[in-house]
Design a protein around this motif. Structure first.
Motif, PDB file in Angstrom:
ATOM      1  N   SER A  50      -9.865  27.073  21.919  1.00  0.00           N
ATOM      2  CA  SER A  50      -8.515  27.291  22.456  1.00  0.00           C
ATOM      3  C   SER A  50      -7.825  25.958  22.733  1.00  0.00           C
ATOM      4  O   SER A  50      -6.604  25.826  22.566  1.00  0.00           O
ATOM      5  CB  SER A  50      -8.576  28.120  23.737  1.00  0.00           C
ATOM      6  N   LEU A  51      -8.602  24.960  23.172  1.00  0.00           N
ATOM      7  CA  LEU A  51      -8.039  23.642  23.460  1.00  0.00           C
ATOM      8  C   LEU A  51      -7.407  23.040  22.213  1.00  0.00           C
ATOM      9  O   LEU A  51      -6.343  22.406  22.276  1.00  0.00           O
ATOM     10  CB  LEU A  51      -9.135  22.717  23.999  1.00  0.00           C
ATOM     11  N   ASN A  52      -8.032  23.278  21.083  1.00  0.00           N
ATOM     12  CA  ASN A  52      -7.497  22.760  19.820  1.00  0.00           C
ATOM     13  C   ASN A  52      -6.196  23.452  19.421  1.00  0.00           C
ATOM     14  O   ASN A  52      -5.428  22.919  18.615  1.00  0.00           O
ATOM     15  CB  ASN A  52      -8.533  22.926  18.700  1.00  0.00           C
ATOM     16  N   LEU A  53      -5.968  24.633  19.985  1.00  0.00           N
ATOM     17  CA  LEU A  53      -4.747  25.379  19.657  1.00  0.00           C
ATOM     18  C   LEU A  53      -3.585  25.044  20.578  1.00  0.00           C
ATOM     19  O   LEU A  53      -2.426  25.334  20.258  1.00  0.00           O
ATOM     20  CB  LEU A  53      -5.025  26.888  19.730  1.00  0.00           C
ATOM     21  N   LEU A  54      -3.899  24.466  21.728  1.00  0.00           N
ATOM     22  CA  LEU A  54      -2.846  24.140  22.688  1.00  0.00           C
ATOM     23  C   LEU A  54      -1.971  23.016  22.148  1.00  0.00           C
ATOM     24  O   LEU A  54      -2.471  22.007  21.645  1.00  0.00           O
ATOM     25  CB  LEU A  54      -3.446  23.730  24.032  1.00  0.00           C
ATOM     26  N   GLN A  55      -0.677  23.196  22.261  1.00  0.00           N
ATOM     27  CA  GLN A  55       0.278  22.197  21.769  1.00  0.00           C
ATOM     28  C   GLN A  55       0.836  21.389  22.926  1.00  0.00           C
ATOM     29  O   GLN A  55       0.982  21.881  24.037  1.00  0.00           O
ATOM     30  CB  GLN A  55       1.406  22.879  20.999  1.00  0.00           C
ATOM     31  N   GLY A  56       1.137  20.136  22.656  1.00  0.00           N
ATOM     32  CA  GLY A  56       1.717  19.289  23.687  1.00  0.00           C
ATOM     33  C   GLY A  56       0.651  18.562  24.478  1.00  0.00           C
ATOM     34  O   GLY A  56      -0.532  18.925  24.471  1.00  0.00           O
ATOM     35  N   SER A  57       1.076  17.554  25.186  1.00  0.00           N
ATOM     36  CA  SER A  57       0.165  16.754  26.000  1.00  0.00           C
ATOM     37  C   SER A  57       0.126  17.312  27.423  1.00  0.00           C
ATOM     38  O   SER A  57       1.172  17.501  28.053  1.00  0.00           O
ATOM     39  CB  SER A  57       0.634  15.296  26.013  1.00  0.00           C
ATOM     40  N   VAL A  58      -1.081  17.570  27.888  1.00  0.00           N
ATOM     41  CA  VAL A  58      -1.257  18.122  29.231  1.00  0.00           C
ATOM     42  C   VAL A  58      -2.161  17.192  30.033  1.00  0.00           C
ATOM     43  O   VAL A  58      -3.199  16.752  29.539  1.00  0.00           O
ATOM     44  CB  VAL A  58      -1.896  19.527  29.176  1.00  0.00           C
ATOM     45  N   GLU A  59      -1.741  16.854  31.229  1.00  0.00           N
ATOM     46  CA  GLU A  59      -2.570  16.035  32.105  1.00  0.00           C
ATOM     47  C   GLU A  59      -3.419  16.926  33.004  1.00  0.00           C
ATOM     48  O   GLU A  59      -2.906  17.852  33.630  1.00  0.00           O
ATOM     49  CB  GLU A  59      -1.683  15.121  32.961  1.00  0.00           C
ATOM     50  N   TYR A  60      -4.697  16.624  33.044  1.00  0.00           N
ATOM     51  CA  TYR A  60      -5.628  17.430  33.835  1.00  0.00           C
ATOM     52  C   TYR A  60      -6.194  16.583  34.972  1.00  0.00           C
ATOM     53  O   TYR A  60      -6.425  15.379  34.819  1.00  0.00           O
ATOM     54  CB  TYR A  60      -6.777  17.937  32.955  1.00  0.00           C
ATOM     55  N   GLU A  61      -6.408  17.223  36.097  1.00  0.00           N
ATOM     56  CA  GLU A  61      -7.043  16.551  37.228  1.00  0.00           C
ATOM     57  C   GLU A  61      -8.474  16.157  36.883  1.00  0.00           C
ATOM     58  O   GLU A  61      -9.112  16.785  36.044  1.00  0.00           O
ATOM     59  CB  GLU A  61      -7.035  17.478  38.450  1.00  0.00           C
ATOM     60  N   MET A  62      -8.991  15.146  37.552  1.00  0.00           N
ATOM     61  CA  MET A  62     -10.341  14.659  37.254  1.00  0.00           C
ATOM     62  C   MET A  62     -11.415  15.700  37.564  1.00  0.00           C
ATOM     63  O   MET A  62     -12.476  15.708  36.952  1.00  0.00           O
ATOM     64  CB  MET A  62     -10.629  13.379  38.052  1.00  0.00           C
ATOM     65  N   GLU A  63     -11.135  16.579  38.529  1.00  0.00           N
ATOM     66  CA  GLU A  63     -12.129  17.592  38.903  1.00  0.00           C
ATOM     67  C   GLU A  63     -11.958  18.896  38.139  1.00  0.00           C
ATOM     68  O   GLU A  63     -12.660  19.873  38.398  1.00  0.00           O
ATOM     69  CB  GLU A  63     -12.043  17.885  40.408  1.00  0.00           C
ATOM     70  N   SER A  64     -11.024  18.932  37.203  1.00  0.00           N
ATOM     71  CA  SER A  64     -10.750  20.176  36.476  1.00  0.00           C
ATOM     72  C   SER A  64     -11.876  20.494  35.495  1.00  0.00           C
ATOM     73  O   SER A  64     -12.666  19.619  35.117  1.00  0.00           O
ATOM     74  CB  SER A  64      -9.428  20.062  35.714  1.00  0.00           C
ATOM     75  N   ILE A  65     -11.922  21.742  35.082  1.00  0.00           N
ATOM     76  CA  ILE A  65     -12.895  22.171  34.082  1.00  0.00           C
ATOM     77  C   ILE A  65     -12.735  21.351  32.806  1.00  0.00           C
ATOM     78  O   ILE A  65     -13.722  20.940  32.168  1.00  0.00           O
ATOM     79  CB  ILE A  65     -12.728  23.683  33.775  1.00  0.00           C
ATOM     80  N   HIS A  66     -11.491  21.069  32.437  1.00  0.00           N
ATOM     81  CA  HIS A  66     -11.241  20.286  31.226  1.00  0.00           C
ATOM     82  C   HIS A  66     -11.866  18.905  31.324  1.00  0.00           C
ATOM     83  O   HIS A  66     -12.568  18.447  30.404  1.00  0.00           O
ATOM     84  CB  HIS A  66      -9.729  20.156  30.988  1.00  0.00           C
ATOM     85  N   SER A  67     -11.641  18.211  32.443  1.00  0.00           N
ATOM     86  CA  SER A  67     -12.152  16.853  32.597  1.00  0.00           C
ATOM     87  C   SER A  67     -13.672  16.819  32.677  1.00  0.00           C
ATOM     88  O   SER A  67     -14.324  15.927  32.127  1.00  0.00           O
ATOM     89  CB  SER A  67     -11.540  16.200  33.844  1.00  0.00           C
ATOM     90  N   VAL A  68     -14.242  17.810  33.352  1.00  0.00           N
ATOM     91  CA  VAL A  68     -15.702  17.861  33.506  1.00  0.00           C
ATOM     92  C   VAL A  68     -16.387  18.145  32.172  1.00  0.00           C
ATOM     93  O   VAL A  68     -17.445  17.562  31.864  1.00  0.00           O
ATOM     94  CB  VAL A  68     -16.091  18.932  34.551  1.00  0.00           C
ATOM     95  N   LEU A  69     -15.770  18.990  31.353  1.00  0.00           N
ATOM     96  CA  LEU A  69     -16.406  19.385  30.093  1.00  0.00           C
ATOM     97  C   LEU A  69     -16.005  18.504  28.908  1.00  0.00           C
ATOM     98  O   LEU A  69     -16.849  18.180  28.064  1.00  0.00           O
ATOM     99  CB  LEU A  69     -16.060  20.841  29.764  1.00  0.00           C
ATOM    100  N   PHE A  70     -14.736  18.139  28.849  1.00  0.00           N
ATOM    101  CA  PHE A  70     -14.229  17.495  27.636  1.00  0.00           C
ATOM    102  C   PHE A  70     -13.690  16.087  27.871  1.00  0.00           C
ATOM    103  O   PHE A  70     -13.087  15.501  26.966  1.00  0.00           O
ATOM    104  CB  PHE A  70     -13.144  18.367  26.996  1.00  0.00           C
ATOM    105  N   GLY A  71     -13.875  15.550  29.089  1.00  0.00           N
ATOM    106  CA  GLY A  71     -13.493  14.156  29.331  1.00  0.00           C
ATOM    107  C   GLY A  71     -14.375  13.229  28.510  1.00  0.00           C
ATOM    108  O   GLY A  71     -15.424  13.626  27.994  1.00  0.00           O
TER     109      GLY A  71
END
Length: 334
Positions: A283-304
């Motif tokens: 799903s991340l590959n399908l998201l368009q545009g630049s999104v900033e994620y917090e350091m503690e977010s699921i995104h940062s923990v998994l895909f940082g």
């Protein structure tokens, strides 16, 4: 001559008394039999007339079939019937009993009967058409926890029907509230999560549960194995929907979240976790545009880049299970 007459008179008197005694006994027996018939009639839902009793005695078939419909519709008889033999009139009786009583043990028994019958697709539709969804869902407000548990169990079976889900959606907020407010790892919590699992199978109602994602993650790290499995079923369903991927990626990850990816974790849990992450990666590959994620977010923990999760994946490539390895590959390759 006088002695002979006296003897005949005594004999007649004795015969008369004997006949009278027999008559009295016959009258008593008739009254007793009628009383017993009435008792049996009350127990089976009705009293037979003399003519009906005669027909029943002679044929043994026609009247029995007619009376069975009456007796079977009595609450006591319905609650003991096999779930697959319940018909519309029986379900009406059970729903009426549930709606009309406040006695906890009776409510529980009726809910068990409904839950068993709702395992059959035909009965799922029948209960909805009889207005049973609201009757059962109203039991979620019962003060007795065991009644709530059994109501959740009924809703779990009823929610397997897509048509029922459309009507049950108004109860999703209350179910979420119960899951969050009840004791951790309780039977009621597990039952509520099962209902939410069925409702989250399609994308139709995902938007109604996104606010509860942080609590799902909390249960994931704090709950027992059964709680973890139920929560992951919901998270996997949500992660398969690109429309809620952003909500999942933005949420704060619990501190001990990565510990769930240890190779010593139970396979059922580990496999579902990896499917959850692989779905998010797609799903991340399908998201368009630049999104900033917090350091503690699921995104940062998994895909940082880099993250401790990368080292977890490298270790899991050595896991002795092909399904686990396949999901790890999905995450790395995407």
């Amino acid at each position: 001559m006088g002695a002979v007459d006296e003897g005949r008179w005594a004999l007649r008197l004795a015969v008369g008394l004997l006949a009278g005694g027999v008559g009295l006994y016959a009258l008593y027996k008739l009254t007793l039999d009628r009383h017993q018939e009435e008792q049996v009639g009350r127990a089976c839902g009705g009293r037979q007339s003399g003519k009906q009793k005669l027909v029943h005695t002679v044929s043994g078939l026609k009247l029995a079939a007619a009376n069975r419909g009456i007796a079977d519709a009595q609450p006591g008889c319905v609650l003991t019937k096999s779930p697959d033999s319940l018909e519309q009139q029986h379900l009406q009786v059970v729903l009426g009993l549930l709606q009309g009583t406040s006695e906890s043990s009776t409510r529980e028994q009726t809910l068990v009967t409904l839950g068993n019958s709702a395992a059959f697709t035909t009965n799922q539709d029948l209960i909805r058409k009889l207005g049973g969804l609201n009757i059962v869902a109203n039991c979620l407000s019962d003060e007795v926890t065991s009644v709530k548990v059994k109501a959740m169990n009924v809703l779990n079976n009823l929610s397997m029907s897509v048509a029922n889900q459309e009507e049950l959606k108004i109860w999703i907020p209350q179910i979420l509230e119960i899951v969050q407010a009840t004791t951790l790892n309780s039977e009621l919590q597990v039952a509520g999560l099962r209902v939410l699992t069925n409702i989250s199978v399609t994308n139709n109602y995902h938007h109604m549960v996104t606010n509860s994602i942080p609590h799902f993650l909390k249960l994931l790290v704090e709950g027992t194995e059964s709680i973890k499995v139920q929560v992951l079923k919901i998270l996997v369903n949500l992660s398969a929907n690109p429309g809620v991927a952003h909500d999942l990626l933005c949420v704060q990850a619990p501190l001990s979240f990565l510990l769930l990816f240890d190779s010593c974790e139970h396979k059922d849990i580990l496999l579902r976790l990896l499917i959850f992450v692989a779905n998010l990666k797609e799903s991340l590959n399908l998201l368009q545009g630049s999104v900033e994620y917090e350091m503690e977010s699921i995104h940062s923990v998994l895909f940082g880049n880099p993250t401790p999760f990368s080292h977890k994946l490298a270790t899991l490539m050595l896991y002795q299970d092909n399904e686990v390895k396949h999901q790890v590959a999905r995450i790395i390759i995407k």
